[in-house]
Design a protein around this motif. Structure first.
Motif, PDB file in Angstrom:
ATOM      1  N   ILE A  43      92.846  90.746 -40.463  1.00 54.70           N
ATOM      2  CA  ILE A  43      91.579  90.125 -40.059  1.00 54.70           C
ATOM      3  C   ILE A  43      91.666  89.607 -38.631  1.00 54.70           C
ATOM      4  CG2 ILE A  43      90.051  88.147 -40.448  1.00 54.70           C
ATOM      5  CD1 ILE A  43      90.586  88.482 -43.451  1.00 54.70           C
ATOM      6  N   ALA A  44      92.748  88.876 -38.318  1.00 54.88           N
ATOM      7  CA  ALA A  44      92.892  88.298 -36.980  1.00 54.88           C
ATOM      8  C   ALA A  44      93.022  89.372 -35.911  1.00 54.88           C
ATOM      9  CB  ALA A  44      94.108  87.371 -36.947  1.00 54.88           C
ATOM     10  N   ILE A  45      93.775  90.423 -36.194  1.00 58.69           N
ATOM     11  CA  ILE A  45      93.954  91.505 -35.220  1.00 58.69           C
ATOM     12  C   ILE A  45      92.641  92.240 -34.974  1.00 58.69           C
ATOM     13  CG2 ILE A  45      95.067  93.749 -34.821  1.00 58.69           C
ATOM     14  CD1 ILE A  45      97.535  92.615 -36.262  1.00 58.69           C
ATOM     15  N   ILE A  46      91.909  92.548 -36.042  1.00 58.42           N
ATOM     16  CA  ILE A  46      90.627  93.267 -35.902  1.00 58.42           C
ATOM     17  C   ILE A  46      89.634  92.432 -35.106  1.00 58.42           C
ATOM     18  CG2 ILE A  46      88.602  94.077 -37.182  1.00 58.42           C
ATOM     19  CD1 ILE A  46      90.582  94.933 -39.428  1.00 58.42           C
ATOM     20  N   VAL A  47      89.543  91.125 -35.408  1.00 62.15           N
ATOM     21  CA  VAL A  47      88.632  90.253 -34.652  1.00 62.15           C
ATOM     22  C   VAL A  47      89.036  90.229 -33.171  1.00 62.15           C
ATOM     23  CG1 VAL A  47      87.847  87.872 -34.334  1.00 62.15           C
ATOM     24  CG2 VAL A  47      88.000  88.824 -36.630  1.00 62.15           C
ATOM     25  N   GLY A  48      90.339  90.129 -32.918  1.00 62.02           N
ATOM     26  CA  GLY A  48      90.823  90.112 -31.547  1.00 62.02           C
ATOM     27  C   GLY A  48      90.484  91.382 -30.793  1.00 62.02           C
ATOM     28  N   LEU A  49      90.670  92.523 -31.445  1.00 58.57           N
ATOM     29  CA  LEU A  49      90.354  93.806 -30.813  1.00 58.57           C
ATOM     30  C   LEU A  49      88.861  93.943 -30.562  1.00 58.57           C
ATOM     31  CD1 LEU A  49      92.766  96.182 -32.791  1.00 58.57           C
ATOM     32  CD2 LEU A  49      93.013  95.379 -30.435  1.00 58.57           C
ATOM     33  N   ILE A  81      97.630  84.742 -33.790  1.00 54.01           N
ATOM     34  CA  ILE A  81      97.475  86.196 -33.667  1.00 54.01           C
ATOM     35  C   ILE A  81      96.295  86.539 -32.778  1.00 54.01           C
ATOM     36  CG2 ILE A  81      96.924  88.320 -34.930  1.00 54.01           C
ATOM     37  CD1 ILE A  81      98.438  87.050 -37.337  1.00 54.01           C
ATOM     38  N   LEU A  82      95.165  85.859 -32.988  1.00 53.80           N
ATOM     39  CA  LEU A  82      93.984  86.103 -32.161  1.00 53.80           C
ATOM     40  C   LEU A  82      94.287  85.806 -30.692  1.00 53.80           C
ATOM     41  CD1 LEU A  82      90.988  86.825 -31.950  1.00 53.80           C
ATOM     42  CD2 LEU A  82      90.439  84.440 -32.464  1.00 53.80           C
ATOM     43  N   THR A  83      95.012  84.733 -30.440  1.00 57.31           N
ATOM     44  CA  THR A  83      95.390  84.381 -29.068  1.00 57.31           C
ATOM     45  C   THR A  83      96.295  85.449 -28.457  1.00 57.31           C
ATOM     46  OG1 THR A  83      95.265  82.024 -29.626  1.00 57.31           O
ATOM     47  CG2 THR A  83      96.449  82.609 -27.612  1.00 57.31           C
ATOM     48  N   PHE A  84      97.262  85.940 -29.248  1.00 51.30           N
ATOM     49  CA  PHE A  84      98.168  86.991 -28.759  1.00 51.30           C
ATOM     50  C   PHE A  84      97.390  88.259 -28.402  1.00 51.30           C
ATOM     51  CE2 PHE A  84     101.713  85.015 -31.510  1.00 51.30           C
ATOM     52  CZ  PHE A  84     102.152  84.236 -30.441  1.00 51.30           C
ATOM     53  N   VAL A  85      96.439  88.636 -29.258  1.00 49.09           N
ATOM     54  CA  VAL A  85      95.677  89.866 -29.025  1.00 49.09           C
ATOM     55  C   VAL A  85      94.788  89.720 -27.792  1.00 49.09           C
ATOM     56  CG1 VAL A  85      93.933  91.441 -29.961  1.00 49.09           C
ATOM     57  CG2 VAL A  85      95.722  90.547 -31.456  1.00 49.09           C
ATOM     58  N   ILE A  86      94.078  88.606 -27.690  1.00 50.95           N
ATOM     59  CA  ILE A  86      93.161  88.388 -26.566  1.00 50.95           C
ATOM     60  C   ILE A  86      93.912  88.343 -25.235  1.00 50.95           C
ATOM     61  CG2 ILE A  86      91.595  86.695 -25.502  1.00 50.95           C
ATOM     62  CD1 ILE A  86      90.610  85.991 -28.296  1.00 50.95           C
ATOM     63  N   THR A  87      95.122  87.769 -25.245  1.00 50.81           N
ATOM     64  CA  THR A  87      95.896  87.625 -24.006  1.00 50.81           C
ATOM     65  C   THR A  87      96.849  88.796 -23.764  1.00 50.81           C
ATOM     66  OG1 THR A  87      97.560  86.294 -25.191  1.00 50.81           O
ATOM     67  CG2 THR A  87      95.769  85.109 -24.074  1.00 50.81           C
ATOM     68  N   VAL A 119     102.699  89.033 -32.001  1.00 53.38           N
ATOM     69  CA  VAL A 119     102.320  89.279 -33.401  1.00 53.38           C
ATOM     70  C   VAL A 119     103.552  89.722 -34.191  1.00 53.38           C
ATOM     71  CG1 VAL A 119     100.860  90.628 -34.945  1.00 53.38           C
ATOM     72  CG2 VAL A 119      99.979  89.904 -32.721  1.00 53.38           C
ATOM     73  N   GLY A 120     104.355  90.612 -33.592  1.00 47.26           N
ATOM     74  CA  GLY A 120     105.577  91.059 -34.245  1.00 47.26           C
ATOM     75  C   GLY A 120     106.564  89.922 -34.442  1.00 47.26           C
ATOM     76  N   PHE A 121     106.681  89.057 -33.427  1.00 53.44           N
ATOM     77  CA  PHE A 121     107.574  87.899 -33.528  1.00 53.44           C
ATOM     78  C   PHE A 121     107.118  86.965 -34.642  1.00 53.44           C
ATOM     79  CE2 PHE A 121     108.440  83.464 -32.404  1.00 53.44           C
ATOM     80  CZ  PHE A 121     109.819  83.479 -32.327  1.00 53.44           C
ATOM     81  N   LEU A 122     105.810  86.728 -34.732  1.00 56.20           N
ATOM     82  CA  LEU A 122     105.272  85.838 -35.762  1.00 56.20           C
ATOM     83  C   LEU A 122     105.523  86.398 -37.157  1.00 56.20           C
ATOM     84  CD1 LEU A 122     103.627  83.249 -36.317  1.00 56.20           C
ATOM     85  CD2 LEU A 122     101.556  84.632 -36.171  1.00 56.20           C
ATOM     86  N   LEU A 123     105.323  87.710 -37.310  1.00 55.20           N
ATOM     87  CA  LEU A 123     105.558  88.352 -38.598  1.00 55.20           C
ATOM     88  C   LEU A 123     107.028  88.256 -38.988  1.00 55.20           C
ATOM     89  CD1 LEU A 123     104.462  89.996 -40.951  1.00 55.20           C
ATOM     90  CD2 LEU A 123     104.818  92.067 -39.615  1.00 55.20           C
ATOM     91  N   ALA A 124     107.928  88.473 -38.009  1.00 53.32           N
ATOM     92  CA  ALA A 124     109.363  88.379 -38.283  1.00 53.32           C
ATOM     93  C   ALA A 124     109.760  86.956 -38.665  1.00 53.32           C
ATOM     94  CB  ALA A 124     110.151  88.840 -37.052  1.00 53.32           C
ATOM     95  N   ALA A 125     109.207  85.972 -37.934  1.00 54.54           N
ATOM     96  CA  ALA A 125     109.523  84.574 -38.219  1.00 54.54           C
ATOM     97  C   ALA A 125     109.048  84.170 -39.605  1.00 54.54           C
ATOM     98  CB  ALA A 125     108.886  83.669 -37.158  1.00 54.54           C
ATOM     99  N   LYS A 126     107.851  84.598 -39.966  1.00 58.80           N
ATOM    100  CA  LYS A 126     107.315  84.263 -41.290  1.00 58.80           C
ATOM    101  C   LYS A 126     108.149  84.926 -42.384  1.00 58.80           C
ATOM    102  CE  LYS A 126     103.083  83.987 -43.989  1.00 58.80           C
ATOM    103  NZ  LYS A 126     101.625  84.178 -44.046  1.00 58.80           N
ATOM    104  N   SER A 127     108.605  86.147 -42.138  1.00 61.47           N
ATOM    105  CA  SER A 127     109.430  86.858 -43.119  1.00 61.47           C
ATOM    106  C   SER A 127     110.742  86.129 -43.357  1.00 61.47           C
ATOM    107  CB  SER A 127     109.712  88.285 -42.628  1.00 61.47           C
ATOM    108  OG  SER A 127     108.508  89.001 -42.447  1.00 61.47           O
ATOM    109  N   MET A 184      99.407  90.291 -45.014  1.00 58.71           N
ATOM    110  CA  MET A 184      98.846  91.479 -44.370  1.00 58.71           C
ATOM    111  C   MET A 184      97.333  91.347 -44.175  1.00 58.71           C
ATOM    112  SD  MET A 184     101.317  93.509 -43.601  1.00 58.71           S
ATOM    113  CE  MET A 184     102.245  92.016 -43.258  1.00 58.71           C
ATOM    114  N   THR A 185      96.660  90.753 -45.169  1.00 57.89           N
ATOM    115  CA  THR A 185      95.214  90.558 -45.043  1.00 57.89           C
ATOM    116  C   THR A 185      94.902  89.598 -43.904  1.00 57.89           C
ATOM    117  OG1 THR A 185      94.946  90.887 -47.434  1.00 57.89           O
ATOM    118  CG2 THR A 185      93.113  89.884 -46.261  1.00 57.89           C
ATOM    119  N   SER A 186      95.636  88.488 -43.837  1.00 66.25           N
ATOM    120  CA  SER A 186      95.439  87.503 -42.782  1.00 66.25           C
ATOM    121  C   SER A 186      95.686  88.104 -41.400  1.00 66.25           C
ATOM    122  CB  SER A 186      96.380  86.315 -43.004  1.00 66.25           C
ATOM    123  OG  SER A 186      96.197  85.318 -42.018  1.00 66.25           O
ATOM    124  N   PHE A 187      96.790  88.847 -41.264  1.00 67.07           N
ATOM    125  CA  PHE A 187      97.113  89.482 -39.992  1.00 67.07           C
ATOM    126  C   PHE A 187      96.053  90.517 -39.611  1.00 67.07           C
ATOM    127  CE2 PHE A 187     101.648  88.738 -38.518  1.00 67.07           C
ATOM    128  CZ  PHE A 187     101.779  87.541 -39.210  1.00 67.07           C
TER     129      PHE A 187
END
Length: 233
Positions: A224-230, A175-181, A187-195, A219-222
């Motif tokens: 944290i990673a998104i906020i750090v990335g932003l 997720i951090l890599t997706f946000v930074i790049t 992120v949406g694909f990862l969430l769908a795959a995990k679901s 949701m907590t994991s996602f």
């Protein structure tokens, strides 16, 4: 800015990657062993900060980090702080010390230290390194404290040892890599795959508590990673 990032990176490495379980247990047990473990932990912190900053003339960094880290952790142990608020207060106290230390270093060394630091390791690379370090152990500890009140002991016997921890590490790195790049669709694909992978387990469980627990963790994991990335961007 590189000195500040180096001090933060040293703190993350020493507090979350080099602090073992037996050191934590030793600190919390009280008595003579607690003081020994606390001293050892503070020494590791001071050495990491001094080595990663890399300016041997700034010898007082090791002393300041050792003394302040010892006092802050000792206060946490005395008050038996194992809650989310205790964790955040402890970490914010350490960061505040690092920020003040950085401010005292900066005035007399602007031209030399900053130039030397940025030549060896640019700020943007340091910031990314700090971000990836944050989404691993620090995030895992914060999540465990946040989810502790809803812990489901029955789930521990139906999965691979520590599989959840490593899945969390990998998903936050991705997720951090997706946000930074700038690939937020990942992120949406990862969430769908995990679901999809989780659907069968949750459907078999037929337990709303299990579903809610998994959703809270995800949701907590996602988040944290998104906020750090932003913040990095």
């Amino acid at each position: 800015m590189s000195i500040l990032l180096r001090l933060l990176l040293a703190h993350i490495i020493a507090d979350f990657f080099l602090q073992t379980k037996w050191m934590v247990e030793g600190k919390e047990n009280g008595g003579k062993r607690s003081k020994v473990m606390l001293t050892l932990h503070s020494i590791i912190h001071s050495l990491m900060a001094y080595l990663i900053v890399g300016d041997w003339s700034l010898w007082y960094i090791a002393i300041v980090i050792f003394v302040t880290h010892f006092i802050i952790d000792w206060c946490k142990i005395m008050f038996r702080g194992k809650s989310v608020s205790a964790f955040l207060i402890d970490q914010l106290s350490h960061v505040a010390v690092i920020f003040v230390l950085w401010m005292t270093i900066l005035p007399g060394n602007v031209s030399d230290i900053i130039k030397e630091g940025t030549d060896i390791l640019p700020d943007n690379i340091l910031m990314i390194v700090v971000a990836y370090a944050m989404v691993l152990r620090p995030s895992a500890i914060l999540m465990s404290l946040l989810l502790k009140r809803w812990h489901l002991s029955s789930m521990a016997n139906s999965s691979l040892p520590e599989a959840g921890k490593w899945i969390g590490y990998l998903e936050r790195i991705l997720i951090l890599t997706f946000v930074i790049t700038d690939n937020m669709e990942g992120v949406g694909f990862l969430l769908a795959a995990k679901s999809v992978f989780r659907f069968g387990d949750l459907n078999k469980a037929k337990d709303i508590k299990t579903t809610e627990y998994v959703m809270l963790g995800t949701m907590t994991s996602f988040a944290i990673a998104i906020i750090v990335g932003l913040l990095v961007k």
